[in-house]
Design an enzyme around this catalytic site. Structure first.
Site, short mmCIF file in Angstrom:
data_model
loop_
_atom_site.label_atom_id
_atom_site.label_comp_id
_atom_site.label_asym_id
_atom_site.label_seq_id
_atom_site.Cartn_x
_atom_site.Cartn_y
_atom_site.Cartn_z
N HIS A 72 0.84 -1.21 0.00
CA HIS A 72 0.00 0.00 0.00
C HIS A 72 0.87 1.26 0.00
CE1 HIS A 72 -4.13 -1.70 1.43
NE2 HIS A 72 -3.64 -2.32 0.37
N TYR A 201 -9.21 5.32 7.58
CA TYR A 201 -9.34 5.63 9.01
C TYR A 201 -10.42 6.70 9.14
CZ TYR A 201 -4.90 3.23 10.04
OH TYR A 201 -3.91 2.29 10.21
N PRO A 293 -3.96 0.23 18.84
CA PRO A 293 -3.69 -0.25 17.48
C PRO A 293 -3.82 0.80 16.39
CG PRO A 293 -5.78 -1.11 18.30
CD PRO A 293 -5.14 -0.42 19.45
N LYS A 297 1.33 -0.21 15.10
CA LYS A 297 2.75 -0.28 15.51
C LYS A 297 3.12 -1.49 16.36
CE LYS A 297 4.27 3.14 13.34
NZ LYS A 297 4.28 2.50 12.03
N TYR A 385 4.15 6.40 10.04
CA TYR A 385 3.30 5.27 9.66
C TYR A 385 4.12 4.19 8.95
CZ TYR A 385 -0.99 2.82 8.40
OH TYR A 385 -1.98 1.87 8.28
P1 RFL Z 1 1.90 -11.79 21.68
O1 RFL Z 1 1.47 -11.85 20.27
O2 RFL Z 1 0.89 -11.44 22.71
O3 RFL Z 1 2.55 -13.21 22.03
C1 RFL Z 1 2.89 -13.58 23.35
C2 RFL Z 1 2.89 -15.08 23.43
O4 RFL Z 1 3.26 -15.47 24.75
C3 RFL Z 1 2.40 -16.50 25.21
N1 RFL Z 1 2.38 -16.47 26.68
C4 RFL Z 1 3.05 -17.35 27.46
N2 RFL Z 1 3.84 -18.38 27.15
C5 RFL Z 1 4.37 -19.08 28.17
N3 RFL Z 1 4.13 -18.79 29.49
C6 RFL Z 1 3.35 -17.76 29.84
N4 RFL Z 1 3.12 -17.48 31.12
C7 RFL Z 1 2.76 -16.99 28.80
N5 RFL Z 1 1.95 -15.91 28.77
C8 RFL Z 1 1.72 -15.61 27.50
C9 RFL Z 1 1.07 -16.15 24.57
O5 RFL Z 1 0.19 -17.27 24.51
C10 RFL Z 1 1.51 -15.68 23.19
O6 RFL Z 1 1.59 -16.74 22.28
O7 RFL Z 1 3.10 -10.77 21.89
P2 RFL Z 1 4.32 -10.36 20.89
O8 RFL Z 1 4.98 -11.58 20.34
O9 RFL Z 1 5.11 -9.37 21.64
O10 RFL Z 1 3.60 -9.67 19.64
C11 RFL Z 1 2.92 -8.43 19.78
C12 RFL Z 1 1.78 -8.33 18.77
O11 RFL Z 1 0.98 -9.51 18.84
C13 RFL Z 1 0.90 -7.09 19.02
O12 RFL Z 1 1.70 -5.99 19.34
C14 RFL Z 1 0.06 -6.72 17.77
O13 RFL Z 1 -0.92 -7.68 17.52
C15 RFL Z 1 -0.62 -5.36 17.97
N6 RFL Z 1 -1.50 -4.99 16.87
C16 RFL Z 1 -1.01 -4.47 15.68
N7 RFL Z 1 0.32 -4.34 15.51
C17 RFL Z 1 0.83 -3.88 14.31
O14 RFL Z 1 2.04 -3.76 14.19
N8 RFL Z 1 0.03 -3.56 13.25
C18 RFL Z 1 -1.33 -3.66 13.33
O15 RFL Z 1 -2.03 -3.44 12.34
C19 RFL Z 1 -1.90 -4.11 14.60
N9 RFL Z 1 -3.23 -4.25 14.74
C20 RFL Z 1 -2.89 -5.13 16.99
C21 RFL Z 1 -3.74 -4.75 15.91
C22 RFL Z 1 -3.46 -5.65 18.16
C23 RFL Z 1 -4.83 -5.75 18.26
N10 RFL Z 1 -5.35 -6.27 19.46
C24 RFL Z 1 -6.08 -7.48 19.50
C25 RFL Z 1 -4.92 -5.69 20.70
C26 RFL Z 1 -5.11 -4.86 16.01
C27 RFL Z 1 -5.67 -5.33 17.19
C28 RFL Z 1 -7.17 -5.38 17.28
C1 PHB Z 2 -5.65 -4.41 10.87
O1 PHB Z 2 -5.75 -4.65 9.65
O2 PHB Z 2 -5.93 -5.26 11.73
C2 PHB Z 2 -5.21 -3.07 11.30
C3 PHB Z 2 -4.76 -2.16 10.36
C4 PHB Z 2 -4.36 -0.90 10.75
C5 PHB Z 2 -4.41 -0.55 12.08
C6 PHB Z 2 -4.84 -1.47 13.04
C7 PHB Z 2 -5.24 -2.73 12.64
O3 PHB Z 2 -4.04 0.70 12.45
#
Ligand code: RFL
Ligand code: PHB
Length: 390
Positions: A72, A201, A293, A297, A385
């Site tokens: 994109h 957005y 989110p 980031k 971004y």
């Molecule tokens: P995770 O993905 O939470 O993984 C942690 C892992 O640790 C395990 N765990 C354990 N294992 C052993 N013993 C324990 N006691 C444990 N406790 C937990 C868990 O089961 C899991 O498997 O952390 P990590 O690896 O640091 O990754 C971070 C990302 O997942 C997170 O920052 C992103 O998903 C945030 N996020 C977004 N980030 C982006 O860069 N671009 C995006 O577009 C974006 N969109 C989002 C998002 C997060 C969202 N939510 C659900 C908060 C959109 C949403 C809606």
């Molecule tokens: C997503 O596609 O899940 C998404 C994209 C952009 C954002 C947050 C989440 O800022």
């Protein structure tokens, strides 16, 4: 059992770290609380910075990404019923973002780990960290009720916000900075053609909305909702009706609706723990910080932390030097705080804050008007971004 690095958590941070270490000839074992199917099913992020893609390239885990991901060059911001395009590529001198789901990144990393024959222990219960203030840390856990222990040189806490790693540090040793937002995001995934070629957005009087996607056939949409709301209150019809109300007439008329294949509510939070190093325990990713989110980031920050951490571990083993370990926290946090600022700012200009005053409403309006009318403001948004340099 003994290994060089115990990685707690098989999310993107832990899995990516494992592959980077393998590339440096450093042994690791990953301990994951959930089972593999659960880890693979988690729907989350969708936007990857170039730096994140570069890291996946460097470990050879990006073939499918380059075949399937969407590039994109811009995004749209909709307010006052009008869409404004931000040309990321022009504003950054040629940079863009990659649309590829976190689910897919996770699957590619798990496949890469399997292909290298590296150990991941799933369903690890009661993980506990010991002696990380010495040179001989240990990690204890249970698998199917059987107690086990791994001795190691260092522990990487990649276990997310609710993990055990940060919680194992004495409260007096860690300082937390936190902001909770008075709303959440209701997310829906559906196998429908995305409403637009780029992300939209939306700032609307009824609340924020986001039109995102996973592919040309799979859409991801979000609506700002109340913190105490529940997915049961949101049958698909209600979700689509509400999304249409927050879109401009053109987008609303083009929106393709269909059954949701996932629906969830996530609270929004900003959080940073300092420092990221406690003796031989190092925090990375969501274990150390959370961003709302809105700026896309979270996953990208997990990747940049892990890049710095892998470098530090490489120096530690290859050069017998503690210098990288000593500066990891400072290096990673410098980038973290800039992403925290950007994510907080995006959240503040795009959402409706309950109980806000008219002054704040006017300021938000002025922020948006200034943003779309100023090349300097557009450049600042675009630079953040697409991702600040590592
Ligand atoms: P995770 O993905 O939470 O993984 C942690 C892992 O640790 C395990 N765990 C354990 N294992 C052993 N013993 C324990 N006691 C444990 N406790 C937990 C868990 O089961 C899991 O498997 O952390 P990590 O690896 O640091 O990754 C971070 C990302 O997942 C997170 O920052 C992103 O998903 C945030 N996020 C977004 N980030 C982006 O860069 N671009 C995006 O577009 C974006 N969109 C989002 C998002 C997060 C969202 N939510 C659900 C908060 C959109 C949403 C809606
Ligand atoms: C997503 O596609 O899940 C998404 C994209 C952009 C954002 C947050 C989440 O800022």
């Amino acid at each position: 059992m003994r290994t060089q690095v115990v990685i707690v958590g098989a999310g993107p941070a832990g899995l990516l770290l494992g592959q980077l270490l393998h590339a440096y000839g450093i042994e690791s074992i990953i301990l994951e609380r959930k089972d593999r199917a659960y880890v693979l099913a988690r729907v989350r992020a969708g936007v990857l910075e170039q730096g994140t893609v570069d890291l996946l390239d460097s470990i050879g885990a990006s073939d499918r990404l380059h075949r399937e991901a969407l590039i994109h060059d811009g995004l749209e911001i909709l307010f006052g019923g009008v869409r404004h395009r931000i040309d990321l590529k022009t504003a950054t001198g040629g940079k863009s973002v990659t649309i590829y789901g976190q689910t897919e990144v996770t699957r590619d990393l798990i496949d890469a780990r399997d292909a290298c024959g590296l150990t991941t222990i799933y369903d690890a219960d009661d993980v506990s960290l010991h002696d990380f203030d010495t040179h001989a840390p240990k990690v204890r856990f249970k698998v199917q009720g059987v107690a086990r222990e791994i001795r190691c040189d260092v522990i990487a806490g990649c276990d997310g916000f609710h993990g055990v790693s940060r919680a194992s540090v004495p409260a007096a040793a860690v300082r937390s900075f936190e902001r909770e937002y008075p709303f959440g995001w209701l997310g829906v995934l559906s196998d429908t053609t995305p409403v637009s070629d780029e992300l939209i957005y939306v700032n609307h009087p009824r609340g924020f909305a986001l039109c995102s996607m996973r592919s040309r056939r799979r859409s991801r949409y979000y609506l700002q909702c109340a913190l105490d709301d529940h997915v049961d209150h949101w049958p698909d019809d209600r979700f689509w009706d509400e999304l249409k109300r927050r879109l401009d007439t053109d987008a609303a008329s083009r929106l393709v609706t269909g059954p949701s294949i996932e629906k969830s509510i996530a609270p929004l939070r900003s959080f940073v723990a300092e420092p990221l190093r406690f003796g031989r325990l190092f925090l990375a990713g969501d274990a150390a910080h959370i961003v709302p989110p809105t700026g896309a980031k979270g996953l990208n920050l997990a990747a940049s932390d892990v890049h710095y951490l892998a470098e530090a571990f490489r120096e530690f083993y290859a050069e017998r030097s503690d210098a990288g370990l000593a500066t990891y926290s400072e290096r990673a946090l410098a980038r973290v705080w800039k992403a925290e600022r950007f994510s907080w700012w995006m959240t503040s200009i795009l959402h409706r804050f309950p109980d806000t005053d008219v002054f704040s409403e006017r300021i938000q309006q002025a922020e948006l008007d200034y943003l779309v009318g100023s090349q300097a403001a557009i450049a600042a948004l675009a630079e953040n971004y697409v991702g600040l340099p590592l």
